[in-house]
Design a protein around this motif. Structure first.
Motif, PDB file in Angstrom:
ATOM      1  N   ILE A  43       0.841  -1.204   0.000  1.00 47.95           N
ATOM      2  CA  ILE A  43       0.000   0.000   0.000  1.00 47.95           C
ATOM      3  C   ILE A  43       0.875   1.254   0.000  1.00 47.95           C
ATOM      4  O   ILE A  43       0.636   2.198  -0.751  1.00 47.95           O
ATOM      5  N   LYS A  44       1.898   1.260   0.841  1.00 44.75           N
ATOM      6  CA  LYS A  44       2.787   2.424   0.924  1.00 44.75           C
ATOM      7  C   LYS A  44       3.542   2.614  -0.394  1.00 44.75           C
ATOM      8  O   LYS A  44       3.710   3.740  -0.865  1.00 44.75           O
ATOM      9  N   THR A  45       3.974   1.519  -1.001  1.00 44.09           N
ATOM     10  CA  THR A  45       4.689   1.605  -2.272  1.00 44.09           C
ATOM     11  C   THR A  45       3.778   2.123  -3.373  1.00 44.09           C
ATOM     12  O   THR A  45       4.210   2.888  -4.239  1.00 44.09           O
ATOM     13  N   GLY A  46       2.520   1.713  -3.353  1.00 44.12           N
ATOM     14  CA  GLY A  46       1.576   2.169  -4.366  1.00 44.12           C
ATOM     15  C   GLY A  46       1.279   3.658  -4.281  1.00 44.12           C
ATOM     16  O   GLY A  46       0.882   4.280  -5.274  1.00 44.12           O
ATOM     17  N   ASN A  47       1.482   4.263  -3.137  1.00 47.47           N
ATOM     18  CA  ASN A  47       1.225   5.692  -2.966  1.00 47.47           C
ATOM     19  C   ASN A  47       2.350   6.576  -3.496  1.00 47.47           C
ATOM     20  O   ASN A  47       2.165   7.772  -3.649  1.00 47.47           O
ATOM     21  N   VAL A  48       3.507   5.996  -3.742  1.00 47.76           N
ATOM     22  CA  VAL A  48       4.665   6.770  -4.180  1.00 47.76           C
ATOM     23  C   VAL A  48       4.533   7.070  -5.672  1.00 47.76           C
ATOM     24  O   VAL A  48       4.279   6.180  -6.476  1.00 47.76           O
ATOM     25  N   LYS A  49       4.713   8.339  -6.030  1.00 48.01           N
ATOM     26  CA  LYS A  49       4.652   8.730  -7.439  1.00 48.01           C
ATOM     27  C   LYS A  49       6.064   8.741  -8.001  1.00 48.01           C
ATOM     28  O   LYS A  49       6.953   9.423  -7.486  1.00 48.01           O
TER      29      LYS A  49
END
Length: 81
Positions: A43-49
């Motif tokens: 989830i945290k990785t998916g939030n990174v642009k």
């Protein structure tokens, strides 16, 4: 600092259980904790642009340089036999 408190508590509980010679099956709670950890990391990785093109290019360059270096070292070490 927040990481050290649960770590120290866990070490103390493990030490106490070791002294009392109790056998506790921790396989299921550890597996659940690992799955939750991986889930929240995703989830945290998916939030990174990020720029996908730049990341792909740099990953390919890094992989090629790593493979080339490994082959080069292997060829150098082969001659030393």
């Amino acid at each position: 600092m927040n990481i050290f408190i649960p770590l120290i508590v866990g070490v103390l509980i493990g030490y106490i259980l070791r002294i009392k010679n109790r056998k506790i099956n921790l396989e299921v709670p550890i597996s659940a904790a690992l799955l939750l950890l991986i889930f929240f990391m995703g989830i945290k990785t998916g939030n990174v642009k990020i720029s996908a093109g730049w990341l792909l290019g740099s990953s390919i360059v890094f992989a090629v340089l790593t493979i080339t270096g490994s082959i080069g070292i292997a060829l150098l070490m082969e001659g030393r036999k």
